[in-house]
Design an enzyme around this catalytic site. Structure first.
Site, PDB file in Angstrom:
ATOM      1  CG  ASN A 288      19.647   1.196 -59.253  1.00  0.00           C
ATOM      2  OD1 ASN A 288      20.561   1.642 -58.572  1.00  0.00           O
ATOM      3  ND2 ASN A 288      19.701  -0.014 -59.787  1.00  0.00           N
TER       4      ASN A 288
ATOM      5  CB  VAL B 255      23.778   2.796 -58.644  1.00  0.00           C
ATOM      6  CG1 VAL B 255      24.986   2.972 -59.549  1.00  0.00           C
ATOM      7  CG2 VAL B 255      24.192   2.167 -57.318  1.00  0.00           C
ATOM      8  CD  GLU B 256      20.241   1.942 -63.207  1.00  0.00           C
ATOM      9  OE1 GLU B 256      19.672   2.274 -64.260  1.00  0.00           O
ATOM     10  OE2 GLU B 256      20.215   0.771 -62.769  1.00  0.00           O
ATOM     11  CG  MET B 257      17.470   7.675 -63.570  1.00  0.00           C
ATOM     12  SD  MET B 257      16.090   7.239 -64.661  1.00  0.00           S
ATOM     13  CE  MET B 257      15.462   8.864 -65.050  1.00  0.00           C
TER      14      MET B 257
ATOM     15  CB  ALA C 181      21.219  11.095 -60.833  1.00  0.00           C
TER      16      ALA C 181
END
Length: 328
Positions: free
Chosen positions: A133, A135-137, A93
């Site tokens: 996470n 690095v993710e959402m 994101a």
């Protein structure tokens, strides 16, 4: 008759005999493979209401910190996609990329565990990871996710229907259970299963040749069962080294024996899930097949052998997805 004896017998008989008798090849194949079941483990507890809630959550960008990403962003099941984004690694994101290739969500609930390193035991546990996470959402906490969902009237109604009798149904645990319920519906159906079930017209001669090679050269050491993989962890670079800084399952277990081990990927729909390997470094399926045969089995494939195996791997594509990809 033991599988090894049968494999040796058919090798001696030669491909010509098998080409004339696909029933013999099916008999051999059924020692190592089986059709995908009709339902995933845990589906017996799913309800239409939970599946529908999970479907909505799966596609909802509001589960990310800046409303930019959904589960479907990295595991795309729309427009003929096979549950992946077809990128080496996926941007989160906030723009930062993950370190591993995003695996397909199709048939994922049949796997021995989730993620390349197996750190989640099932779909529900997996669903909880990416949302938080960074690095993710990148949502900051479970509580922040719950607060966000409680502010959406539609979700208050959908959660109440999916989890009746609970005083506060909007919980992070219920969110993960609903997403898992939806993902348990993502089972694919392909021509190879038709062949295993007795249809001699399901595969052409080149595909049958590829199946025979796949078994005889030893790919079935790791790629077996309904998923044709997904049921074990193996070292990448078993015979010849494969350079990667990623220690794989070792990060989870801290067992020296698990260094460079990764979950063996399922080969179902593999023709649509490029690029390949945990790092997404290999863009072409034929390249991946040739490399795997060499580093795992010490076998240098000819072009004809590699092409035949790739032809068979295409028979593992879901029939609806195959038709959609042909139209593109």
């Amino acid at each position: 008759m033991k599988p090894a004896v049968l494999v040796g017998m058919v090798t001696v008989l030669g491909w010509a005999a098998l080409a004339a008798d696909p029933d013999a090849l099916r008999q051999k194949a059924r020692f190592f493979f089986e059709p995908l079941p009709d339902k995933m483990p845990g589906a017996e507890h799913d309800t239409p209401e939970r599946i529908e809630l999970g479907r909505k959550l799966y596609f909802d960008n509001r589960l990310s910190v800046n409303n930019s990403q959904s589960c479907n962003t990295c595991h795309d099941i729309t427009g003929g996609k096979a549950g992946v984004d077809n990128l080496p690694t996926s941007p989160g994101a906030l723009g930062q990329r993950g370190e591993r290739n995003s695996p397909t969500v199709l048939n994922a609930g049949f796997h021995i565990a989730q993620f390349w390193d197996g750190r989640a035991k099932d779909l529900k546990e997996q669903a909880k990871g990416p949302i938080l996470n960074p690095v993710e959402m990148a949502m900051p906490s479970e509580a922040a996710v719950e607060e966000k969902l409680r502010g959406i009237p539609e979700y208050r109604e959908l959660f109440a229907k999916a989890f009746p009798g609970q005083s506060e149904p909007i919980t992070y645990d219920n969110l993960a259970e609903a997403i898992a319920a939806f993902e348990r519906t993502l089972i694919t159906r392909d021509r190879f299963d038709d062949f295993l079930k007795g249809d001699n017209q399901a595969l052409n001669q080149r595909e049958l040749r590829g199946l025979d090679l796949f078994i005889n050269i030893g790919c079935i050491t790791c790629h077996t069962g309904p998923l044709i993989g997904g049921n074990s962890f193996q070292k990448v670079g078993l015979i010849h080294p494969y350079e990667t800084p990623d220690l794989g399952r070792y990060a989870v277990t801290k067992d020296e024996a698990d260094k460079f081990k990764f979950k063996v990927p399922s080969l179902r729909n593999v023709a649509l899930t490029a690029p390949y390997f945990h790092n997404g470094r290999h863009a072409e399926l034929k390249e991946a097949v040739i490399l795997m045969a060499y580093i795992q089995l010490d076998r240098k494939l000819s072009d004809e052998e590699a092409d035949a195996i790739v032809a068979w791997l295409h028979s593992l594509t879901d029939k609806q997805l195959a038709r959609a990809s042909q139209k593109q």
